[in-house]
Design a protein around this motif. Structure first.
Motif, short mmCIF file in Angstrom:
data_model
loop_
_atom_site.label_atom_id
_atom_site.label_comp_id
_atom_site.label_asym_id
_atom_site.label_seq_id
_atom_site.Cartn_x
_atom_site.Cartn_y
_atom_site.Cartn_z
N ARG A 45 -43.87 -13.64 -20.75
CA ARG A 45 -45.06 -14.09 -19.78
C ARG A 45 -44.84 -15.37 -18.91
O ARG A 45 -45.38 -15.56 -17.93
CB ARG A 45 -46.26 -14.67 -20.90
N THR A 46 -43.84 -16.06 -19.51
CA THR A 46 -43.31 -17.31 -18.56
C THR A 46 -42.60 -16.55 -17.30
O THR A 46 -42.80 -17.16 -16.20
CB THR A 46 -42.48 -18.05 -19.49
N GLN A 47 -42.01 -15.61 -17.63
CA GLN A 47 -41.14 -15.01 -16.41
C GLN A 47 -42.33 -14.65 -15.46
O GLN A 47 -42.07 -14.66 -14.28
CB GLN A 47 -40.48 -13.79 -16.87
N GLN A 48 -43.33 -13.68 -15.98
CA GLN A 48 -44.47 -13.39 -14.96
C GLN A 48 -44.91 -14.52 -14.26
O GLN A 48 -45.44 -14.46 -12.90
CB GLN A 48 -45.37 -12.75 -15.69
N LEU A 49 -45.38 -15.71 -14.85
CA LEU A 49 -45.91 -16.74 -14.18
C LEU A 49 -45.03 -17.30 -12.98
O LEU A 49 -45.30 -17.59 -11.95
CB LEU A 49 -46.13 -17.80 -15.08
#
Length: 255
Positions: free
Chosen positions: A229-233
């Motif tokens: 999810r951090t990568q997506q952000l």
């Protein structure tokens, strides 16, 4: 039909001029990769400091809970852990391949397994090695799983969890294969003989190992989702920055 804002008509930019502001399709991917690389570098430095601090705290804890001179043995091991963390701090100033990150995890997991299972030579008299599993020591490995989130890579988080589970399982297997080991699974039954066997210093509970593996895998999966999810952000932020860069020259053009 011509659209107007007040008395000024809205004119569409020429098609060629409009598309000249759009980067090639791979530009966004390069920007996301660059943003992730920079965040990994910063996270690597932060993770090295966090790991060093954690090891120092563990060393102090060992000095408190272990009698002297047995605590000296754990101070030496803590120094080895700090040396690994400082080595990681020096390496994290530049991008590292995945195998080096997993190698660092393996070195820490192996040293931690030795710390938790090898009898302390400075503790007389020596207890049975099976007593090293009481109380359960696996929670110390969760620190490494938590550290792996600083890599900002779901695959490295999963790899860290698998290495930790495998390393701890090998250590448990070595203890369980000792000739004097009494292996069992779960809590004893109502019979007095079963309770006596469970309380035997040489008893090894396979259910405790299975629980540790289950919890380790569960936490690893949750943290890998968080990192994904951090990568997506980060990717979304890169899209916003690209859109802003594309609009800024148009807004600054003279009317």
């Amino acid at each position: 039909m011509e659209l107007r804002i007040g008395s000024r008509p809205i004119r569409s930019p020429p098609r060629g001029k409009f598309w000249a502001r759009n980067p090639d399709p791979g530009a966004l991917g390069r920007r996301v990769a660059a943003a992730l690389a920079e965040e990994r570098r910063r996270s690597g430095l932060l993770g090295a400091h966090a790991l060093t601090l954690a090891y120092v705290i563990i060393a102090i804890w060992c000095a408190v809970v272990h009698p002297w001179p047995g605590a000296v043995f754990y101070f030496g091991l803590a120094a080895a852990f700090v040396a690994l963390a400082l080595g990681w701090w020096r390496l994290s100033h530049r991008p590292l391949p995945s195998f080096m990150v997993l190698g660092f995890v393996l070195a820490n997991a192996a040293l931690l397994t030795i710390t938790l299972l090898v009898p302390n030579p400075l503790d007389p008299p020596p207890w049975p090695v099976q007593m090293k599993l009481r109380p359960p020591a696996f929670p110390f490995f969760l620190m490494l799983i938590a550290w792996s989130t600083f890599t900002l890579s779901p695959r490295l988080v999963l790899g860290t969890g698998l290495i930790i589970v495998a390393t701890w399982s090998v250590g448990i297997a070595i203890v369980a294969l000792q000739p004097e080991t009494q292996l069992g699974f779960g809590l004893p039954g109502a019979a007095a003989a079963a309770l006596t066997r469970y309380l035997d210093p040489a008893f090894v509970d396979a259910a405790a190992w299975a629980t540790s593996v289950f919890i380790g895998c569960l936490i690893t999966g949750i943290l890998s989702i968080v990192v994904h999810r951090t990568q997506q952000l980060v990717a979304a932020q890169a899209c916003v920055e690209r859109a802003r860069d594309n609009l800024t020259p148009r807004l600054r053009e003279p009317r």
